[in-house]
Design a protein around this motif. Structure first.
Motif, PDB file in Angstrom:
ATOM      1  N   HIS A 185      -3.978   5.114  10.783  1.00  0.00           N
ATOM      2  CA  HIS A 185      -3.918   5.746  12.100  1.00  0.00           C
ATOM      3  C   HIS A 185      -2.587   5.488  12.811  1.00  0.00           C
ATOM      4  O   HIS A 185      -2.533   5.410  14.038  1.00  0.00           O
ATOM      5  CB  HIS A 185      -5.076   5.264  12.982  1.00  0.00           C
ATOM      6  N   GLY A 186      -1.518   5.388  12.035  1.00  0.00           N
ATOM      7  CA  GLY A 186      -0.193   5.203  12.613  1.00  0.00           C
ATOM      8  C   GLY A 186       0.761   4.647  11.576  1.00  0.00           C
ATOM      9  O   GLY A 186       0.331   4.103  10.543  1.00  0.00           O
ATOM     10  N   PRO A 187       2.076   4.810  11.792  1.00  0.00           N
ATOM     11  CA  PRO A 187       3.071   4.321  10.836  1.00  0.00           C
ATOM     12  C   PRO A 187       2.895   2.835  10.514  1.00  0.00           C
ATOM     13  O   PRO A 187       2.847   1.991  11.404  1.00  0.00           O
ATOM     14  CB  PRO A 187       4.397   4.590  11.554  1.00  0.00           C
ATOM     15  N   THR A 188       2.758   2.557   9.233  1.00  0.00           N
ATOM     16  CA  THR A 188       2.561   1.209   8.727  1.00  0.00           C
ATOM     17  C   THR A 188       3.396   1.047   7.465  1.00  0.00           C
ATOM     18  O   THR A 188       3.574   2.001   6.710  1.00  0.00           O
ATOM     19  CB  THR A 188       1.071   0.981   8.372  1.00  0.00           C
ATOM     20  N   VAL A 189       3.901  -0.147   7.244  1.00  0.00           N
ATOM     21  CA  VAL A 189       4.705  -0.390   6.048  1.00  0.00           C
ATOM     22  C   VAL A 189       3.882  -0.134   4.796  1.00  0.00           C
ATOM     23  O   VAL A 189       2.767  -0.641   4.654  1.00  0.00           O
ATOM     24  CB  VAL A 189       5.252  -1.833   6.031  1.00  0.00           C
ATOM     25  N   GLY A 238       8.420   7.621  10.485  1.00  0.00           N
ATOM     26  CA  GLY A 238       8.827   7.516  11.878  1.00  0.00           C
ATOM     27  C   GLY A 238       7.672   7.622  12.860  1.00  0.00           C
ATOM     28  O   GLY A 238       6.730   8.395  12.658  1.00  0.00           O
ATOM     29  N   TYR A 239       7.775   6.878  13.946  1.00  0.00           N
ATOM     30  CA  TYR A 239       6.734   6.904  14.981  1.00  0.00           C
ATOM     31  C   TYR A 239       6.698   8.255  15.686  1.00  0.00           C
ATOM     32  O   TYR A 239       5.639   8.853  15.888  1.00  0.00           O
ATOM     33  CB  TYR A 239       6.971   5.779  15.996  1.00  0.00           C
ATOM     34  N   ARG A 297       4.959   7.433  -5.832  1.00  0.00           N
ATOM     35  CA  ARG A 297       5.595   6.124  -5.724  1.00  0.00           C
ATOM     36  C   ARG A 297       6.024   5.800  -4.297  1.00  0.00           C
ATOM     37  O   ARG A 297       6.416   4.675  -4.007  1.00  0.00           O
ATOM     38  CB  ARG A 297       6.807   6.054  -6.653  1.00  0.00           C
ATOM     39  N   CYS A 298       5.974   6.794  -3.422  1.00  0.00           N
ATOM     40  CA  CYS A 298       6.438   6.589  -2.045  1.00  0.00           C
ATOM     41  C   CYS A 298       5.478   7.224  -1.044  1.00  0.00           C
ATOM     42  O   CYS A 298       5.877   8.111  -0.270  1.00  0.00           O
ATOM     43  CB  CYS A 298       7.831   7.206  -1.867  1.00  0.00           C
ATOM     44  N   PRO A 299       4.224   6.813  -0.984  1.00  0.00           N
ATOM     45  CA  PRO A 299       3.238   7.483  -0.128  1.00  0.00           C
ATOM     46  C   PRO A 299       3.197   6.953   1.300  1.00  0.00           C
ATOM     47  O   PRO A 299       2.151   6.526   1.789  1.00  0.00           O
ATOM     48  CB  PRO A 299       1.921   7.212  -0.869  1.00  0.00           C
ATOM     49  N   GLY A 300       4.319   6.991   1.981  1.00  0.00           N
ATOM     50  CA  GLY A 300       4.389   6.447   3.336  1.00  0.00           C
ATOM     51  C   GLY A 300       3.516   7.168   4.340  1.00  0.00           C
ATOM     52  O   GLY A 300       2.899   6.543   5.210  1.00  0.00           O
ATOM     53  N   TRP A 301       3.445   8.500   4.245  1.00  0.00           N
ATOM     54  CA  TRP A 301       2.642   9.271   5.206  1.00  0.00           C
ATOM     55  C   TRP A 301       1.158   9.071   4.940  1.00  0.00           C
ATOM     56  O   TRP A 301       0.351   9.008   5.868  1.00  0.00           O
ATOM     57  CB  TRP A 301       3.011  10.750   5.140  1.00  0.00           C
ATOM     58  N   HIS A 302       0.788   8.964   3.670  1.00  0.00           N
ATOM     59  CA  HIS A 302      -0.601   8.661   3.345  1.00  0.00           C
ATOM     60  C   HIS A 302      -1.010   7.311   3.941  1.00  0.00           C
ATOM     61  O   HIS A 302      -2.105   7.168   4.495  1.00  0.00           O
ATOM     62  CB  HIS A 302      -0.793   8.623   1.827  1.00  0.00           C
ATOM     63  N   THR A 303      -0.116   6.336   3.814  1.00  0.00           N
ATOM     64  CA  THR A 303      -0.392   5.012   4.369  1.00  0.00           C
ATOM     65  C   THR A 303      -0.568   5.088   5.877  1.00  0.00           C
ATOM     66  O   THR A 303      -1.480   4.477   6.446  1.00  0.00           O
ATOM     67  CB  THR A 303       0.749   4.041   4.016  1.00  0.00           C
ATOM     68  N   ALA A 304       0.299   5.853   6.538  1.00  0.00           N
ATOM     69  CA  ALA A 304       0.209   6.007   7.993  1.00  0.00           C
ATOM     70  C   ALA A 304      -1.106   6.691   8.387  1.00  0.00           C
ATOM     71  O   ALA A 304      -1.763   6.294   9.357  1.00  0.00           O
ATOM     72  CB  ALA A 304       1.401   6.802   8.519  1.00  0.00           C
ATOM     73  N   SER A 305      -1.495   7.706   7.627  1.00  0.00           N
ATOM     74  CA  SER A 305      -2.723   8.434   7.945  1.00  0.00           C
ATOM     75  C   SER A 305      -3.948   7.536   7.810  1.00  0.00           C
ATOM     76  O   SER A 305      -4.864   7.573   8.641  1.00  0.00           O
ATOM     77  CB  SER A 305      -2.864   9.644   7.023  1.00  0.00           C
ATOM     78  N   LYS A 306      -3.978   6.714   6.780  1.00  0.00           N
ATOM     79  CA  LYS A 306      -5.111   5.816   6.571  1.00  0.00           C
ATOM     80  C   LYS A 306      -5.194   4.743   7.647  1.00  0.00           C
ATOM     81  O   LYS A 306      -6.285   4.263   7.979  1.00  0.00           O
ATOM     82  CB  LYS A 306      -4.998   5.160   5.196  1.00  0.00           C
TER      83      LYS A 306
END
Length: 440
Positions: free
Chosen positions: A238-242, A264-265, A227-236
């Motif tokens: 190529h950087g931190p994204t909402v 975090g950046y 429910r909270c895949p923030g790092w997966h989103t960032a990896s896809k």
């Protein structure tokens, strides 16, 4: 830490968390943090678990829920506050947190004589809100999410010229969290895997750098809630994204401490993650129950996420290896813990409920109880209802809550009861026999 911070009247962002110039935290900073904070934090144990035989590998738990405030956040909070200049200490600081970072900032700030303001989302667990207040922090509740609370904190920062300290992306916070990695490698120097839960990423950034500094061969596995895949989103990306999935779904997550829409950046630039997985929510209650029963450890949802990954079946490669799992926090509301235990018992087939339609005559309930007793079932609760069966004067509905050993025992009980009571038996209480009887 220099003095050119968020006090800038036109500053909207955080100069210590710059998306255009992310800062990589180095091993030397973590070593420096270890020396700076060692007198002010708990040197928590990293011990072998009784669960190892059940799981098929050597499992160690790093028990950082044993910190004074109940989470690993004490490390980063103490490091960042101790590195403030005299002017910054006098002015005070502001931060945002769902609870654990706020508590640690409040506690360490009180010890160091630094005024701390914390902005928490209104959905923050009350146990964490009350703890912050008891630690004399200035607590402000605002917004339904972490990110809404952070925007409000930034507004106050600009108005009152406070120093904003990000709970997972400030370099000094990351360095402080990294001290846990040094301790893990001191205690289990030949660890094959370290499983680290991810919220904003400060913990996995610090731990991965520190652990690989000591042992380049250790594999770091990052774990997020589905429910909270923030790092997966960032990896896809190529950087931190909402992560909009986090913004909409995380409100219902038991792992509230990991509910961050954008990682975090600095954390993303620093961390060395070898494998990344998500874990379904249903594994969390069971993980928390196992930890309570076998480790005598009260651990919150976010704190149990690493062990939940062990139960998920998504890490077959760790079989036969030496694995360290971090218990990062133990701040859970008692009422929530009670509900978690109940749900975990249901998930494991140890607690269940059924209704059965019986004749309203002497001996009917006694016969049911004898069947259950012969099956070695413990009846936790029983309720007898007549008035709902409108068209059958001589019938009654009996609802039983029962305790069984495990799912295999429950399956056997279901088979026997089905053979005895047939269509008069119902295990799906969402389609209760009351409805069936009323329409008859």
């Amino acid at each position: 830490m220099d003095g050119t911070d968020a006090a800038s009247p036109c500053g909207v962002g955080d100069p210590y968390s710059d998306p255009l110039k992310p800062r990589v935290v180095l091993p030397g900073e973590i070593l420096e943090a270890q020396e700076l904070i060692k007198a002010g934090i708990v040197r928590t144990p990293c011990t072998p678990s009784r669960l190892s035989d059940r799981l098929g590998y050597d499992l160690y738990f790093k028990k950082d829920q044993m910190q004074y405030t109940g989470s690993f956040k004490d490390r980063g909070a103490m490091n960042v506050l101790k590195k403030l200049s005299a002017a910054q200490r006098k002015r005070g600081v502001i931060t945002t947190s769902a609870g654990n970072h706020s508590q640690s900032m409040a506690y360490q700030g009180r010890k160091l004589g630094i005024e701390v303001t914390v902005v928490m989302p209104v959905i923050a667990p009350q146990v964490k809100v009350q703890s912050c207040k008891s630690l004399k922090a200035n607590v402000i509740l605002h917004g339904d999410t972490f990110d809404e609370a952070k925007v409000h904190a930034m507004r106050i920062r600009n108005e009152e010229r406070l120093l904003y300290i990000d709970g997972f992306d400030h370099p000094d916070v990351i360095a402080g969290q990294g001290t846990m990695g040094l301790e893990i490698m001191d205690d289990v120097p030949d660890a094959d895997y370290i499983i680290v839960q991810i919220g904003g990423g400060g913990l996995i950034a610090g731990v991965s750098i520190a652990a690989k500094y000591r042992n380049a061969n250790v594999t770091i596995i990052g774990v997020e809630s589905e429910r909270c895949p923030g790092w997966h989103t960032a990896s896809k990306n190529h950087g931190p994204t909402v992560c909009y999935q986090t913004m909409t779904g995380a409100r219902q997550s038991l792992s509230d401490g990991l509910n961050v829409a954008r990682v975090g950046y600095n954390a993303f630039a620093t961390a060395k993650v070898d494998k990344l997985i998500t874990v379904p929510e249903r594994y969390l209650p069971v993980a928390m129950l196992h930890l309570l029963e076998m480790e005598k450890a009260v651990v919150e949802g976010a704190g149990a996420m690493g062990y939940a990954a062990c139960l998920s079946g998504k890490l077959p490669e760790i079989t036969g290896k030496k694995v360290v799992c971090i218990l990062s926090g133990g701040n859970i509301d008692a009422n929530v813990l009670v509900e978690v235990i109940k749900r975990a018992l249901v998930n494991e087939g140890r607690l269940s409920r059924f209704t059965v339609w019986l004749g309203d005559r002497p001996g009917e309930i006694s016969a049911l109880l004898k069947v259950l007793a012969d099956l070695q079932v413990n009846v936790k609760d029983i309720d007898h209802e007549r008035s709902s069966v409108r068209s059958h004067v001589y019938m009654a509905i009996v609802c039983c809550t029962i305790e069984t050993r495990d799912s295999c025992h429950l399956s056997a009980v279901r088979g026997v009861l089905s053979g005895v009571y047939g269509e008069h038996l119902n295990w799906d209480l969402s389609k209760g026999l009351t409805q069936k009887a009323t329409s008859s």
